[in-house]
Design an enzyme around this catalytic site. Structure first.
Site, PDB file in Angstrom:
ATOM      1  N   LYS A 107       9.405  -8.392   9.574  1.00 11.14           N
ATOM      2  CA  LYS A 107       9.438  -6.831   9.447  1.00 11.14           C
ATOM      3  C   LYS A 107       9.857  -6.097  10.777  1.00 11.14           C
ATOM      4  CE  LYS A 107       6.410  -6.619   5.344  1.00 11.14           C
ATOM      5  NZ  LYS A 107       5.964  -8.241   5.325  1.00 11.14           N
TER       6      LYS A 107
HETATM    7  C1  LIG Z   1       6.278  -8.892   4.282  1.00  9.36           C
HETATM    8  C2  LIG Z   1       6.153 -10.276   4.023  1.00  9.36           C
HETATM    9  C3  LIG Z   1       6.830 -11.199   3.288  1.00  9.36           C
HETATM   10  C4  LIG Z   1       7.480 -10.587   1.992  1.00  9.36           C
HETATM   11  O1  LIG Z   1       8.637  -9.712   1.979  1.00  9.36           O
HETATM   12  P1  LIG Z   1       9.227  -8.906   1.191  1.00  9.36           P
HETATM   13  O2  LIG Z   1      10.302  -8.234   1.719  1.00  9.36           O
HETATM   14  O3  LIG Z   1       8.103  -7.696   0.686  1.00  9.36           O
HETATM   15  O4  LIG Z   1       9.524  -9.689  -0.061  1.00  9.36           O
HETATM   16  C5  LIG Z   1       6.734 -12.432   3.116  1.00  9.36           C
HETATM   17  N1  LIG Z   1       6.182 -12.982   4.560  1.00  9.36           N
HETATM   18  C6  LIG Z   1       5.757 -12.231   5.304  1.00  9.36           C
HETATM   19  C7  LIG Z   1       5.056 -13.088   6.444  1.00  9.36           C
HETATM   20  C8  LIG Z   1       5.624 -10.813   5.521  1.00  9.36           C
HETATM   21  O5  LIG Z   1       5.042 -10.235   6.255  1.00  9.36           O
END
Ligand SMILES: *Cc1c(COP(=O)(O)O)cnc(C)c1O
Length: 433
Positions: A107
Site C-alpha cells: 500500500k
Molecule cells: C491490503 C492488503 C491486501 C489486500 O489488498 P486489496 O487491494 O484490498 O485487495 C493483501 N495483503 C496485504 C498485506 C495487505 O495489506
C-alpha cells in the site's frame, strides 16, 4: 480525463474532483472514461526501461491529460524510490515482492502517489488545508501516514482501535508527528470506520473543514498499483522471453487486482488472473455461483484480507460490463483456511527456503494448485513476513529477522490522542482544531 461513477447517478468528475472527493455523490466509485492502451513500441522496449520510467509511461496514460508531464514524472519518480524484485520461489513460480517500501507493505505505492498528487492540486489552487481521515486495522494507516508525512497543506488523522493493532503496526503511524495525528479509539475497527463515515456526512463539520478519505476507493490510491504488473512482466521477460504469465493476487478489497485488470486492458500480456482469498471468500463464491452475497468478515491470520464486502467489486463489474461470464473468463478464484495458509508457509519454507507472509501464502498456494504444466505464474507478495512476526514464528518454528526499517519505527515514541467511539467527541475535537 473525466471520471464517471459506477452507480451512474452522479455527474462526471475531473481527476482533481475524483481525488479530493474519493467517492462519487451517488456512493459509486470513480472510473476513468477511457483506458488507453499503451503503444506496441512501449511493449517492445519494456525490458530496457527502469521501473520509474516504465511507471511514468503507465501513469501518463491515466493522468497525462490532467497533470503536466514534468510534475507527473516527478511524482512517479519520488513515489518509486525502492525496488520491487521478482524472485524465483519454485519451478514455474515467482514472487513479486511488493514489500520493500517504507512500511514494508504494497500500500506504500498508492499512499505515496496519492499524497503527492493531492499535494500538487492543493499547491496549484492555493487551496485551504485538506484533512485526510483514515480508519485502519493496521496496514492502511501506516502506508497512508508515511505517504503523507511532511506534505504541505494536508493533515492526516489516523483512527485505530485501541489494543487491537500489533505493536509494530501502531508504531508505524503513532511515532511520526508533524502533519500526522494518531487517534486511539476506545472501540473496534468498525467503530473507527463509523466515526469516519459520520464525519463525511456531517454538514457542519464539512462546512468547517475540507475532509477527504484515503482508502483504496480513491483513484489516486488504486490506479498506481498497475505499475507493479508492468514491472513484473518486464522482469519475467528478461528471464523467460515471450512468456505470458498467470498473475495471482492475494485480495481483500480488490483494489490491487483491479489495477492489474486495468493493466491488461492497456495491452499488458497476462494470460489470466487468480484472486486468492482467505476464508472471506465472497468473490470466490461469486465466481462459482454468479451471485454476490456480502457477509460480515471473519478474523484470519491474513487479516488485511478480512473483508466481507470488497469495495472495488463495483469496479470489476463495471470493467466487464456486469458480465459474470466475462469476469470468470479472465479471473479465477481460490480460498484457503488458516490451517492451509500455515501449512503452505511451513512447506514452502522447508522445501524452498522462501519465507511467505500469510497473505502471500494464499497467492503462492493458488498458483501451486492452479497452474497448468505449460504455464508460468507470478504471485504478489503483499507484505514482509516480519510485519506478522509472532504468527510467522509460531508457524515456522524459528525466528524472523526484523528489517532495519521496521526496527527504526520500534525505537520511536508513541504519540496518540485517546478518543471515545462517540461521534460527538470526535466532532468536537475536529471543530476545535
Ligand atoms: C491490503 C492488503 C491486501 C489486500 O489488498 P486489496 O487491494 O484490498 O485487495 C493483501 N495483503 C496485504 C498485506 C495487505 O495489506
Amino acid at each position: 480525463m473525466k471520471y464517471y461513477s459506477t452507480s451512474l447517478q452522479a455527474p462526471e468528475a475531473t481527476l482533481e474532483e475524483a481525488v479530493v472527493k474519493g467517492l462519487a455523490a451517488d456512493k459509486g466509485l470513480f472510473m476513468p472514461r477511457s483506458i488507453k492502451p499503451l503503444p506496441p513500441s512501449f511493449y517492445e522496449e519494456i525490458v530496457t526501461l527502469s521501473f520509474q520510467e516504465m511507471a511514468y509511461r503507465v501513469a501518463d496514460a491515466f493522468f497525462g491529460e490532467d497533470v503536466p508531464a514534468d510534475t507527473l514524472r516527478q511524482i512517479v519518480y519520488d513515489t518509486l524510490s525502492f525496488d520491487v524484485p521478482l524472485v524465483s520461489v519454485s519451478p514455474g513460480i515467482y514472487s513479486l515482492e511488493l514489500f520493500h517500501g517504507p512500511t514494508l507493505a504494497f500500500k506504500d505505492v498508492g499512499g505515496r502517489f496519492m499524497a503527492r498528487l493531492l499535494g500538487y492540486f492543493i499547491r496549484k489552487e492555493g487551496k485551504q488545508q485538506v484533512n485526510v481521515l483514515v480508519a485502519t486495522s493496521g496496514d492502511t494507516g501506516s502506508a497512508v501516514a508515511n505517504g503523507f508525512l511532511g506534505v504541505e497543506g494536508i493533515h492526516v488523522y489516523v483512527l485505530y482501535p485501541k489494543g487491537k493493532v500489533s505493536e509494530i503496526q501502531e508504531k508505524q503511524f503513532t511515532t511520526l508527528g508533524q502533519n500526522i495525528t494518531a487517534l486511539e479509539v476506545d472501540g473496534t475497527f468498525d467503530d473507527c470506520q463509523a466515526l469516519v463515515k459520520s464525519a463525511f456526512m456531517d454538514a457542519e463539520l464539512n462546512a468547517h473543514m475540507q475532509l477527504t478519505s484515503a482508502n483504496s476507493i480513491n483513484v489516486a490510491r488504486f490506479l498506481p498499483q498497475a505499475f507493479y504488473y508492468f514491472y513484473a512482466y518486464a522482469q519475467l521477460q528478461r528471464l523467460q522471453p515471450g512468456v505470458k504469465p498467470v498473475v495471482c493476487v492475494p485480495s481483500g478489497n480488490f483494489g490491487n487486482i483491479t489495477a492489474g485488470l486495468f493493466g491488461k486492458r492497456m495491452g499488458l500480456p497476462v494470460g489470466r488472473f487468480i484472486a486468492a482469498n482467505n476464508r472471506n471468500d465472497i468473490f470466490y463464491q461469486y465466481l462459482q455461483t454468479g451471485e454476490y452475497n456480502p457477509r460480515p468478515s471473519v478474523a484470519t491470520i491474513a487479516n488485511a484480507m478480512d473483508v466481507g464486502n470488497p469495495s472495488n467489486f463495483a469496479r470489476v463489474l463495471d470493467l466487464y460490463g456486469h458480465s459474470h461470464a466475462a469476469i470468470a473468463a479472465e479471473v479465477s478464484g481460490a480460498t484457503y483456511t488458516d490451517e492451509q495458509i500455515a501449512e503452505t508457509m511451513r512447506a514452502t519454507w522447508q522445501a524452498h527456503h522462501y519465507l511467505l507472509d500469510p497473505h502471500g501464502a494464499c497467492g503462492y498456494r493458488a498458483l501451486a494448485e492452479g497452474l497448468r504444466p505449460d504455464e508460468v505464474g507470478i504471485f504478489l507478495e503483499t507484505a514482509h513476513p516480519a510485519k506478522f512476526k509472532d504468527t510467522v514464528e509460531q508457524i515456522i518454528g524459528s525466528e524472523v529477522q526484523v528489517p532495519e526499517k521496521l526496527q527504526a519505527f520500534m525505537r520511536g515514541t508513541k504519540q496518540s490522542l485517546p478518543m471515545s467511539k462517540e461521534f460527538a467527541q470526535f466532532k468536537a475535537y475536529l471543530m476545535g482544531e
